[in-house]
Each structure stands twice: as C-alpha cells, then as structure tokens.
Design a protein around this motif. Structure first.
Motif, mmCIF file in Angstrom:
data_model
loop_
_atom_site.group_PDB
_atom_site.id
_atom_site.type_symbol
_atom_site.label_atom_id
_atom_site.label_comp_id
_atom_site.label_asym_id
_atom_site.label_seq_id
_atom_site.Cartn_x
_atom_site.Cartn_y
_atom_site.Cartn_z
ATOM 1 N N LEU A 107 41.462 30.017 46.982
ATOM 2 C CA LEU A 107 41.492 30.258 45.552
ATOM 3 C C LEU A 107 41.016 31.433 44.975
ATOM 4 C CD1 LEU A 107 42.614 28.786 42.976
ATOM 5 C CD2 LEU A 107 40.534 27.681 42.509
ATOM 6 N N ALA A 108 41.592 32.223 44.496
ATOM 7 C CA ALA A 108 41.034 33.503 43.800
ATOM 8 C C ALA A 108 41.400 33.705 42.180
ATOM 9 C CB ALA A 108 41.498 34.713 44.593
ATOM 10 N N GLN A 109 40.711 34.174 41.566
ATOM 11 C CA GLN A 109 40.705 34.500 40.084
ATOM 12 C C GLN A 109 40.286 35.790 39.981
ATOM 13 O OE1 GLN A 109 39.336 31.412 36.896
ATOM 14 N NE2 GLN A 109 37.506 32.966 36.873
ATOM 15 N N ARG A 117 37.253 52.292 31.858
ATOM 16 C CA ARG A 117 35.740 52.251 32.363
ATOM 17 C C ARG A 117 35.690 51.551 33.809
ATOM 18 N NH1 ARG A 117 35.708 50.254 27.303
ATOM 19 N NH2 ARG A 117 35.003 48.364 27.879
ATOM 20 N N PRO A 118 35.608 52.446 34.820
ATOM 21 C CA PRO A 118 35.806 51.699 36.105
ATOM 22 C C PRO A 118 34.751 50.910 36.469
ATOM 23 C CG PRO A 118 36.275 54.214 36.112
ATOM 24 C CD PRO A 118 35.671 53.899 34.965
ATOM 25 N N PHE A 119 34.956 49.947 36.910
ATOM 26 C CA PHE A 119 34.035 48.783 37.062
ATOM 27 C C PHE A 119 34.685 47.764 37.871
ATOM 28 C CE2 PHE A 119 31.328 44.706 36.397
ATOM 29 C CZ PHE A 119 30.139 45.252 37.035
ATOM 30 N N LEU A 120 33.917 47.514 39.135
ATOM 31 C CA LEU A 120 34.300 46.205 39.980
ATOM 32 C C LEU A 120 33.103 45.232 40.115
ATOM 33 C CD1 LEU A 120 36.404 45.021 42.199
ATOM 34 C CD2 LEU A 120 35.168 46.274 43.910
ATOM 35 N N ALA A 121 33.724 43.773 40.025
ATOM 36 C CA ALA A 121 32.699 42.719 40.261
ATOM 37 C C ALA A 121 33.497 41.817 41.306
ATOM 38 C CB ALA A 121 32.214 41.950 38.937
ATOM 39 N N LEU A 122 32.876 41.809 42.572
ATOM 40 C CA LEU A 122 33.493 40.839 43.550
ATOM 41 C C LEU A 122 32.615 39.963 43.865
ATOM 42 C CD1 LEU A 122 35.758 40.197 45.369
ATOM 43 C CD2 LEU A 122 34.770 41.778 47.090
ATOM 44 N N ARG A 123 32.624 38.796 43.550
ATOM 45 C CA ARG A 123 32.076 37.500 43.773
ATOM 46 C C ARG A 123 32.457 36.441 44.624
ATOM 47 N NH1 ARG A 123 31.336 38.817 38.479
ATOM 48 N NH2 ARG A 123 32.812 37.473 37.862
ATOM 49 N N THR A 124 31.747 35.981 45.718
ATOM 50 C CA THR A 124 32.169 35.067 46.749
ATOM 51 C C THR A 124 31.166 33.948 46.732
ATOM 52 O OG1 THR A 124 31.146 36.389 48.259
ATOM 53 C CG2 THR A 124 33.552 36.769 48.040
ATOM 54 N N HIS A 159 37.389 41.957 37.579
ATOM 55 C CA HIS A 159 36.439 40.755 38.032
ATOM 56 C C HIS A 159 37.371 40.014 39.020
ATOM 57 C CE1 HIS A 159 32.657 41.325 35.451
ATOM 58 N NE2 HIS A 159 33.646 42.031 34.967
ATOM 59 N N LEU A 160 36.939 39.897 40.169
ATOM 60 C CA LEU A 160 37.527 39.071 41.260
ATOM 61 C C LEU A 160 36.523 38.076 41.565
ATOM 62 C CD1 LEU A 160 39.861 38.391 43.003
ATOM 63 C CD2 LEU A 160 39.063 40.140 44.705
ATOM 64 N N GLU A 161 36.925 36.724 41.651
ATOM 65 C CA GLU A 161 35.926 35.891 42.344
ATOM 66 C C GLU A 161 36.746 34.870 43.274
ATOM 67 O OE1 GLU A 161 33.417 31.632 40.895
ATOM 68 O OE2 GLU A 161 33.585 33.458 39.397
ATOM 69 N N ILE A 162 36.224 34.917 44.399
ATOM 70 C CA ILE A 162 36.993 34.089 45.529
ATOM 71 C C ILE A 162 36.253 32.621 45.162
ATOM 72 C CG2 ILE A 162 37.759 33.875 47.948
ATOM 73 C CD1 ILE A 162 37.374 36.955 47.854
ATOM 74 N N ARG A 163 36.928 31.659 44.909
ATOM 75 C CA ARG A 163 36.195 30.582 44.303
ATOM 76 C C ARG A 163 36.199 29.437 45.653
ATOM 77 N NH1 ARG A 163 38.455 29.192 38.325
ATOM 78 N NH2 ARG A 163 36.959 27.423 38.624
ATOM 79 N N ALA A 164 37.329 29.815 46.385
ATOM 80 C CA ALA A 164 37.137 28.790 47.670
ATOM 81 C C ALA A 164 38.076 29.337 48.721
ATOM 82 C CB ALA A 164 37.772 27.483 47.336
#
Length: 203
Positions: A107-109, A117-124, A159-164
């Motif tokens: 599951l990815a959000q 304004r360039p910015f990347l937040a990648l959370r796992t 913002h990308l969060e890989i939740r599962a």
C-alpha cells in the motif's frame, strides 16, 4: 470554443554515462513506449504512463554494465524537466494531487504539490530499508533516486509513504502507480481556476 492544445515537451540528454530521448504529453491517454535496457524499469515507466494518463516515450542508453543508477536517475531528470516544460505557465491546474494505491499486500500513498519548490519525502515505516530490497535485479533504492530527480527537475513537492509491503516488486509498483495518479490529478485543468492556483500569483 476550440480544443485546448496538448501540453507536451521533448527532452534530450547526453552525458558520458547516458543518452536519453524522452517525450511527454500531459494530456495523453496513458500510452507508453519505453526502452531503457532495464526491463523492470521499463515495466514501471509503462505503468506510470498508464496510470498517470500520460503519453510517454523514453529511449535510453546507459552504462548498465556499471549499474542501473545512472540510467534510472537520468531518466528521472528528463521526466522532471519534461513535466516542468509541458506545464508552462501552470494557469488553471489543480496544483495538488494525491492517491492511495494498493498492490496486493503493498500500500502506497502519494501527495504532490506543483509548488515550484523541489522537495521529496519518502517514508517506509515498519519496513526494511530500501537499500536491502531488490525486485529481481532491480534495487528498490533506485525508487528514491528516480523520484528525487523527478521532483528536483520538475519543481515538485512529493510526499510518498509506503505503508505496507512484503514483496519488493509490489512495493515498487504501488509506489509508481500512486505517484503517477497523484501527478495526473495535480496537473489536471479545472475550468473554475482562471489563473495560477496560488495567492502569490506565481508557482
């Protein structure tokens, strides 16, 4: 009232490490013609085009005998540059987009702001580090390198969060699809928006 012209761009990039030709139509219907020499990456870009409703053509040659990093990153650079060029003055776009995408157990959000304004937040959270994961021969860590290149050169906040996830293939596929769908929403035109969607007047 005439039909609005398609928002398109073509980018060529040649370095000692890669040669890339990329064309993009933000107002396409999801056609992907992809050839990077990296089959798994081709698969991810093809589904990125399909789920982002983009017409995307990519031809890339790179030093794959070294590793895949240069090819993946440089395609990301070209894609970001193409998004920025195709958007033009950004008048009438929604600006924000988001998507929550399942791929079996993964599951990815994703949430995007065409912010300038360039910015990347990648959370796992609760997952092994991407550097430890591979989908076949494809390192999952290259997801971050690709997205960083797209966001920096596309002037995007992502913002990308890989939740599962358990399967790295599913993890990557859900991520590419979520980002593609969020991008499609953010660049979509809304007839109620008659200028740039910012109180500053610029993006």
């Amino acid at each position: 009232m005439g039909v609005a012209p398609h928002r398109t761009a073509r980018i060529e990039r040649s370095t000692k490490e890669t040669e890339i030709s990329l064309s993009l139509d933000l107002d396409g219907c999801g056609r992907g013609e992809i050839g990077t020499g990296i089959p798994f990456f081709d698969h991810m870009l093809a589904l990125f085009a399909r789920h982002g409703l983009l017409d995307l053509q990519v031809r890339a040659r790179g030093d794959r005998e070294v590793d895949f990093h240069h090819t993946v990153e440089d395609v990301g650079i070209c894609l970001g540059q193409a998004v920025e060029a195709a958007l033009g003055d950004k008048i009438g776009i929604r600006r924000y987009g988001f998507a929550l995408v399942p791929m079996d157990e993964a599951l990815a959000q994703a949430a995007i702001d065409v912010s300038g304004r360039p910015f990347l937040a990648l959370r796992t959270p609760d997952l092994p580090p991407l550097a430890l994961l591979h989908a076949g021969a494809f390192p999952a860590q290259l997801l971050e390198e690709f997205l960083r290149a797209v966001t920096v050169h596309g002037m995007l906040t992502l913002h990308l969060e890989i939740r599962a996830a358990r399967d790295p293939h599913h993890l990557l596929e859900a991520s590419f699809k979520a980002v593609a769908r969020a991008l499609a929403m953010s660049v979509e035109k809304d007839g109620r928006i008659v200028d740039v969607p910012s109180t500053k007047g610029v993006l």
